[in-house]
Design a protein around this motif. Structure first.
Motif, PDB file in Angstrom:
ATOM      1  N   TYR A   1       0.841  -1.186   0.000  1.00  0.00           N
ATOM      2  CA  TYR A   1       0.000   0.000   0.000  1.00  0.00           C
ATOM      3  C   TYR A   1       0.874   1.234   0.000  1.00  0.00           C
ATOM      4  O   TYR A   1       1.964   1.241   0.548  1.00  0.00           O
ATOM      5  N   ARG A   2       0.366   2.279  -0.607  1.00  0.00           N
ATOM      6  CA  ARG A   2       1.043   3.571  -0.571  1.00  0.00           C
ATOM      7  C   ARG A   2      -0.006   4.651  -0.340  1.00  0.00           C
ATOM      8  O   ARG A   2      -1.170   4.496  -0.697  1.00  0.00           O
ATOM      9  N   MET A   3       0.440   5.726   0.261  1.00  0.00           N
ATOM     10  CA  MET A   3      -0.434   6.842   0.563  1.00  0.00           C
ATOM     11  C   MET A   3      -0.697   7.645  -0.718  1.00  0.00           C
ATOM     12  O   MET A   3       0.208   7.848  -1.522  1.00  0.00           O
ATOM     13  N   THR A   4      -1.921   8.113  -0.871  1.00  0.00           N
ATOM     14  CA  THR A   4      -2.261   8.983  -1.987  1.00  0.00           C
ATOM     15  C   THR A   4      -2.038  10.439  -1.584  1.00  0.00           C
ATOM     16  O   THR A   4      -1.805  10.742  -0.411  1.00  0.00           O
ATOM     17  N   ARG A   5      -2.147  11.304  -2.539  1.00  0.00           N
ATOM     18  CA  ARG A   5      -2.042  12.744  -2.259  1.00  0.00           C
ATOM     19  C   ARG A   5      -3.139  13.156  -1.268  1.00  0.00           C
ATOM     20  O   ARG A   5      -2.895  13.913  -0.345  1.00  0.00           O
ATOM     21  N   ARG A   6      -4.345  12.640  -1.462  1.00  0.00           N
ATOM     22  CA  ARG A   6      -5.445  12.927  -0.540  1.00  0.00           C
ATOM     23  C   ARG A   6      -5.102  12.417   0.864  1.00  0.00           C
ATOM     24  O   ARG A   6      -5.341  13.104   1.855  1.00  0.00           O
ATOM     25  N   GLY A   7      -4.532  11.223   0.949  1.00  0.00           N
ATOM     26  CA  GLY A   7      -4.147  10.659   2.242  1.00  0.00           C
ATOM     27  C   GLY A   7      -3.139  11.534   2.965  1.00  0.00           C
ATOM     28  O   GLY A   7      -3.236  11.761   4.171  1.00  0.00           O
ATOM     29  N   ARG A   8      -2.170  12.048   2.220  1.00  0.00           N
ATOM     30  CA  ARG A   8      -1.154  12.927   2.822  1.00  0.00           C
ATOM     31  C   ARG A   8      -1.799  14.211   3.341  1.00  0.00           C
ATOM     32  O   ARG A   8      -1.477  14.689   4.418  1.00  0.00           O
ATOM     33  N   GLY A   9      -2.731  14.761   2.587  1.00  0.00           N
ATOM     34  CA  GLY A   9      -3.422  15.971   3.023  1.00  0.00           C
ATOM     35  C   GLY A   9      -4.242  15.739   4.282  1.00  0.00           C
ATOM     36  O   GLY A   9      -4.221  16.555   5.211  1.00  0.00           O
ATOM     37  N   VAL A  10      -4.956  14.617   4.324  1.00  0.00           N
ATOM     38  CA  VAL A  10      -5.763  14.289   5.500  1.00  0.00           C
ATOM     39  C   VAL A  10      -4.860  14.039   6.700  1.00  0.00           C
ATOM     40  O   VAL A  10      -5.152  14.508   7.813  1.00  0.00           O
ATOM     41  N   LEU A  11      -3.753  13.340   6.502  1.00  0.00           N
ATOM     42  CA  LEU A  11      -2.810  13.084   7.595  1.00  0.00           C
ATOM     43  C   LEU A  11      -2.268  14.400   8.145  1.00  0.00           C
ATOM     44  O   LEU A  11      -2.195  14.596   9.366  1.00  0.00           O
ATOM     45  N   ARG A  12      -1.898  15.310   7.278  1.00  0.00           N
ATOM     46  CA  ARG A  12      -1.381  16.611   7.721  1.00  0.00           C
ATOM     47  C   ARG A  12      -2.447  17.368   8.521  1.00  0.00           C
ATOM     48  O   ARG A  12      -2.153  17.920   9.583  1.00  0.00           O
ATOM     49  N   LEU A  13      -3.674  17.387   8.035  1.00  0.00           N
ATOM     50  CA  LEU A  13      -4.756  18.069   8.758  1.00  0.00           C
ATOM     51  C   LEU A  13      -4.976  17.450  10.138  1.00  0.00           C
ATOM     52  O   LEU A  13      -5.183  18.161  11.119  1.00  0.00           O
ATOM     53  N   GLU A  14      -4.919  16.125  10.207  1.00  0.00           N
ATOM     54  CA  GLU A  14      -5.110  15.453  11.499  1.00  0.00           C
ATOM     55  C   GLU A  14      -3.960  15.759  12.447  1.00  0.00           C
ATOM     56  O   GLU A  14      -4.175  16.007  13.633  1.00  0.00           O
ATOM     57  N   ALA A  15      -2.723  15.752  11.946  1.00  0.00           N
ATOM     58  CA  ALA A  15      -1.566  16.071  12.790  1.00  0.00           C
ATOM     59  C   ALA A  15      -1.680  17.503  13.313  1.00  0.00           C
ATOM     60  O   ALA A  15      -1.389  17.766  14.491  1.00  0.00           O
ATOM     61  N   GLU A  16      -2.107  18.418  12.462  1.00  0.00           N
ATOM     62  CA  GLU A  16      -2.295  19.802  12.899  1.00  0.00           C
ATOM     63  C   GLU A  16      -3.402  19.903  13.945  1.00  0.00           C
ATOM     64  O   GLU A  16      -3.276  20.635  14.924  1.00  0.00           O
ATOM     65  N   ARG A  17      -4.489  19.147  13.762  1.00  0.00           N
ATOM     66  CA  ARG A  17      -5.589  19.147  14.721  1.00  0.00           C
ATOM     67  C   ARG A  17      -5.121  18.636  16.076  1.00  0.00           C
ATOM     68  O   ARG A  17      -5.410  19.226  17.117  1.00  0.00           O
ATOM     69  N   LEU A  18      -4.344  17.555  16.059  1.00  0.00           N
ATOM     70  CA  LEU A  18      -3.829  16.992  17.313  1.00  0.00           C
ATOM     71  C   LEU A  18      -2.850  17.951  17.989  1.00  0.00           C
ATOM     72  O   LEU A  18      -2.848  18.069  19.219  1.00  0.00           O
ATOM     73  N   ALA A  19      -2.023  18.636  17.197  1.00  0.00           N
ATOM     74  CA  ALA A  19      -1.081  19.615  17.770  1.00  0.00           C
ATOM     75  C   ALA A  19      -1.840  20.763  18.431  1.00  0.00           C
ATOM     76  O   ALA A  19      -1.465  21.215  19.522  1.00  0.00           O
ATOM     77  N   ARG A  20      -2.922  21.228  17.793  1.00  0.00           N
ATOM     78  CA  ARG A  20      -3.736  22.287  18.412  1.00  0.00           C
ATOM     79  C   ARG A  20      -4.349  21.796  19.716  1.00  0.00           C
ATOM     80  O   ARG A  20      -4.347  22.511  20.723  1.00  0.00           O
ATOM     81  N   ALA A  21      -4.855  20.563  19.717  1.00  0.00           N
ATOM     82  CA  ALA A  21      -5.464  20.007  20.925  1.00  0.00           C
ATOM     83  C   ALA A  21      -4.435  19.889  22.047  1.00  0.00           C
ATOM     84  O   ALA A  21      -4.729  20.195  23.208  1.00  0.00           O
ATOM     85  N   ALA A  22      -3.214  19.471  21.709  1.00  0.00           N
ATOM     86  CA  ALA A  22      -2.158  19.394  22.722  1.00  0.00           C
ATOM     87  C   ALA A  22      -1.834  20.789  23.253  1.00  0.00           C
ATOM     88  O   ALA A  22      -1.599  20.965  24.462  1.00  0.00           O
ATOM     89  N   GLY A  23      -1.859  21.783  22.392  1.00  0.00           N
ATOM     90  CA  GLY A  23      -1.625  23.165  22.825  1.00  0.00           C
ATOM     91  C   GLY A  23      -2.694  23.630  23.798  1.00  0.00           C
ATOM     92  O   GLY A  23      -2.395  24.296  24.801  1.00  0.00           O
ATOM     93  N   TRP A  24      -3.937  23.280  23.524  1.00  0.00           N
ATOM     94  CA  TRP A  24      -5.019  23.654  24.443  1.00  0.00           C
ATOM     95  C   TRP A  24      -4.826  22.988  25.802  1.00  0.00           C
ATOM     96  O   TRP A  24      -5.061  23.598  26.837  1.00  0.00           O
ATOM     97  N   ALA A  25      -4.383  21.722  25.788  1.00  0.00           N
ATOM     98  CA  ALA A  25      -4.132  21.014  27.047  1.00  0.00           C
ATOM     99  C   ALA A  25      -2.973  21.657  27.807  1.00  0.00           C
ATOM    100  O   ALA A  25      -3.004  21.756  29.036  1.00  0.00           O
ATOM    101  N   ARG A  26      -1.933  22.111  27.083  1.00  0.00           N
ATOM    102  CA  ARG A  26      -0.825  22.823  27.733  1.00  0.00           C
ATOM    103  C   ARG A  26      -1.311  24.135  28.333  1.00  0.00           C
ATOM    104  O   ARG A  26      -0.920  24.501  29.438  1.00  0.00           O
ATOM    105  N   ASP A  27      -2.172  24.843  27.605  1.00  0.00           N
ATOM    106  CA  ASP A  27      -2.727  26.109  28.117  1.00  0.00           C
ATOM    107  C   ASP A  27      -3.474  25.901  29.426  1.00  0.00           C
ATOM    108  O   ASP A  27      -3.486  26.784  30.283  1.00  0.00           O
TER     109      ASP A  27
END
Length: 113
Positions: free
Chosen positions: A79-105
């Motif tokens: 299996y290999r990741m598609t362009r769409r998969g990479r975009g979704v992965l990036r959005l999810e990583a950014e979402r998780l980073a924001r959530a971790a920031g809120w927890a730090r706050d």
């Protein structure tokens, strides 16, 4: 009409980990399980049925695509990741980073000044 990448969030833990494993390139099922187990120090352990169920859903969503590979002379589906998969992965990583920031706050996580 195709769903927008943001509509695919949040990703399940298996889907997130599978996409992370595919960032480095194409892999067959056993290599995905092994990579995820090693990278997460055993915190995330996927069974074959969980892996292939998630991959089937990810194929349907256009996040990954199949490729044929040869491993030790044997044909294996990989299996290999598609362009769409990479975009979704990036959005999810950014979402998780924001959530971790809120927890730090809220001083729930270390790193708060």
């Amino acid at each position: 009409m195709a769903r927008a990448p943001i509509d695919r969030l949040p990703l399940t833990v298996p889907a997130f980990q599978i996409l992370l494993a595919l960032v480095d390139g194409e892999r067959h099922g056993y290599a995905l399980i092994r990579d995820i187990d090693q990278r997460t120090s055993g915190e995330v352990r996927l069974t074959a049925s969980t892996l292939y169920g998630a991959l089937a859903r990810m194929l349907d969503a256009g996040l990954v695509e199949e490729a044929e590979a040869r491993v030790g002379g044997e044909r294996r589906r990989s299996y290999r990741m598609t362009r769409r998969g990479r975009g979704v992965l990036r959005l999810e990583a950014e979402r998780l980073a924001r959530a971790a920031g809120w927890a730090r706050d809220k001083r729930l996580l270390p790193g708060t000044p």
